[in-house]
Design an enzyme around this catalytic site. Structure first.
Site, PDB file in Angstrom:
ATOM      1  N   GLY A 256       0.844  -1.192   0.000  1.00  0.00           N
ATOM      2  CA  GLY A 256       0.000   0.000   0.000  1.00  0.00           C
ATOM      3  C   GLY A 256       0.875   1.236   0.000  1.00  0.00           C
ATOM      4  N   CYS A 333      -6.898  22.160  19.694  1.00  0.00           N
ATOM      5  CA  CYS A 333      -6.574  22.648  21.029  1.00  0.00           C
ATOM      6  C   CYS A 333      -5.901  21.555  21.838  1.00  0.00           C
ATOM      7  CB  CYS A 333      -7.844  23.140  21.715  1.00  0.00           C
ATOM      8  SG  CYS A 333      -8.609  24.447  20.754  1.00  0.00           S
ATOM      9  N   TYR A 362      -1.560   6.554   4.167  1.00  0.00           N
ATOM     10  CA  TYR A 362      -1.758   6.644   5.614  1.00  0.00           C
ATOM     11  C   TYR A 362      -1.729   8.103   6.091  1.00  0.00           C
ATOM     12  CZ  TYR A 362      -0.836   1.696   5.047  1.00  0.00           C
ATOM     13  OH  TYR A 362      -0.871   0.397   4.624  1.00  0.00           O
TER      14      TYR A 362
HETATM   15  C1  LIG Z   1      -1.662  -2.972   5.683  1.00  0.00           C
HETATM   16  C2  LIG Z   1      -1.583  -4.217   4.898  1.00  0.00           C
HETATM   17  C3  LIG Z   1      -0.946  -4.222   3.660  1.00  0.00           C
HETATM   18  C4  LIG Z   1      -0.228  -3.028   3.103  1.00  0.00           C
HETATM   19  O1  LIG Z   1       0.869  -2.716   3.883  1.00  0.00           O
HETATM   20  P1  LIG Z   1       1.890  -1.554   3.449  1.00  0.00           P
HETATM   21  O2  LIG Z   1       2.804  -1.463   4.616  1.00  0.00           O
HETATM   22  O3  LIG Z   1       1.085  -0.325   3.237  1.00  0.00           O
HETATM   23  O4  LIG Z   1       2.561  -2.009   2.210  1.00  0.00           O
HETATM   24  C5  LIG Z   1      -0.974  -5.393   2.934  1.00  0.00           C
HETATM   25  N1  LIG Z   1      -1.583  -6.507   3.404  1.00  0.00           N
HETATM   26  C6  LIG Z   1      -2.186  -6.540   4.604  1.00  0.00           C
HETATM   27  C7  LIG Z   1      -2.827  -7.778   5.089  1.00  0.00           C
HETATM   28  C8  LIG Z   1      -2.203  -5.389   5.398  1.00  0.00           C
HETATM   29  O5  LIG Z   1      -2.790  -5.414   6.603  1.00  0.00           O
END
Ligand SMILES: *Cc1c(COP(=O)(O)O)cnc(C)c1O
Length: 382
Positions: A256, A333, A362
């Site tokens: 991701g 605040c 993120y």
């Molecule tokens: C969060 C997650 C990802 C992606 O992780 P990155 O660190 O953003 O690459 C892939 N697979 C699972 C199961 C996740 O929980």
């Protein structure tokens, strides 16, 4: 590079995320080039679920990994050709929706395997699935560890005999899901983890009489938040090219962060500048309710100053500092609303804009948007 002309499209005071489709495609191409020939690249939607980001990456990769019914609906709407569905607390409704969408389900417990089989059978459907396993060994170093340590994710390796003893009528078990780490910056360690995951999967499939077709190593390809580096894709590519993937096995990666991070910028205008007890604060139209990551992880996110010369209409002097260290803080605040601390600026004025790069993953998605009820940032997609 942040497209400065965009600020013409931004409302004043500026508070905006900018997402670039072409930067998403470039990132997908770069990651793809590092993967072994024939491997599958999915995008983990939780890094950034903006519909335009999801649709762009659905087209630039082989499909999407989703972790909730909401993400599943986004993936279906984006026209993803392949969907993998994980998450430790899938409801009956979510399992139904996953089966109907033709997703491959990453099964997180023995109970979930039983429920999935019953739900698919009830729909008169077949469903493909992989067992998410929390193996006995730890994954590579990174910011979070998901395996080789107690977690709510997946099936403990020691519990696998119980999973393979479940009588299945509608589930076609294809292999394993072994996501192990977040934000790994060590290409060598990551490649070693992938090789170990394949080796382990072959051995486990042999032990339980499974016809192995699927090994998903998850995500976790990292970016640095204090300099411009990322996990070294050159080294990763070299190491992975030497990997022996058994014929007929689909080796799946689902990053991701590395796909989305560099396709996003967060821009926030300086509303006030003040000196208290010897410390300069640049107070922004924005903050951790838009971009929580630096507060969550406890680091200073780098920024650049975009000078704005237009728009000062007051009859009194525009506040300005030169050659000082400032804390970039938000409008909430709470003294924890800090994006960066003690950053040296050559000049900063009220009305200038701080631009935080590498905020496409993120960022907005993990932030607590409604705390204090300030307006949301604009989201500008280019
Ligand atoms: C969060 C997650 C990802 C992606 O992780 P990155 O660190 O953003 O690459 C892939 N697979 C699972 C199961 C996740 O929980």
């Amino acid at each position: 590079m942040f497209p400065e002309a965009l600020l013409q499209r931004a409302q004043r005071p500026v508070s905006a995320y900018v997402y670039s489709r072409s930067a998403l495609v470039r990132a997908a191409d770069r990651v793809r080039a590092a993967l072994p020939a024939g491997a599958t690249l999915l995008y983990a939607v939780k890094a950034n679920g903006h519909p335009d980001v999801v649709a762009t990456l659905a087209a630039a990769t082989d499909g999407l990994e989703v972790a909730s019914g909401g993400e599943l609906a986004l993936a279906v709407a984006a026209g993803a050709t392949r969907i993998a569905f994980g998450g430790p607390a899938k409801t009956d409704q979510e399992l139904h929706a996953g089966v109907r969408a033709g997703a491959l389900i990453h099964v997180e417990s023995v109970l979930e395997l039983r429920r999935l089989d019953a739900i698919a059978a009830g729909l008169g459907a077949r469903v493909t699935a992989a067992l998410r396993v929390n193996r006995a060994v730890a994954g590579p170093d990174g910011s979070h560890r998901m395996t080789g340590t107690p977690t709510p994710f997946g099936i403990d390796e020691a519990t696998l005999p119980a999973a393979f003893a479940v009588p299945l009528t509608a589930v076609d078990l294809r292999g394993f899901h072994l996501h192990a780490v977040s934000n790994s910056l060590d290409a060598d360690a990551y490649a070693t983890f992938v090789a170990g995951a394949v080796e382990w999967s072959v051995a486990a499939a042999g032990r339980y009489g499974l016809d192995l077709r699927y090994v998903n190593v998850g995500g976790g390809l990292g970016v640095s938040y204090t300099d411009a580096s990322t996990i070294d894709l050159g080294v990763l590519g070299e190491r992975l090219a030497a990997l022996a993937v058994p014929a007929g096995v689909d080796l799946v990666f689902e990053p991701g962060r590395l796909l989305a991070a560099d396709a996003g910028w967060y821009a926030a205008e300086v509303i006030d500048l003040k000196l208290t007890h010897g410390r300069w604060f640049a107070v922004l139209r924005g903050g951790t309710h838009h971009f929580r990551l630096p507060a969550a992880w406890g680091y200073s996110h780098p920024f650049t100053v975009l000078a704005r010369d237009d728009g000062w209409e007051w009859p009194f002097a525009r506040p300005s500092v030169e050659d000082v260290a400032v804390d970039a803080v938000g409008e909430l605040c709470t003294p924890r609303d800090v994006l960066a601390r003690g950053v040296q600026v050559s000049r900063l004025r009220v009305g200038d804009v701080l631009v935080f790069a590498r905020t496409g993953a993120y960022g907005w998605d993990i932030s607590h948007h409604d705390f204090l009820r300030h307006p949301y940032p604009q989201i500008i997609v280019v």
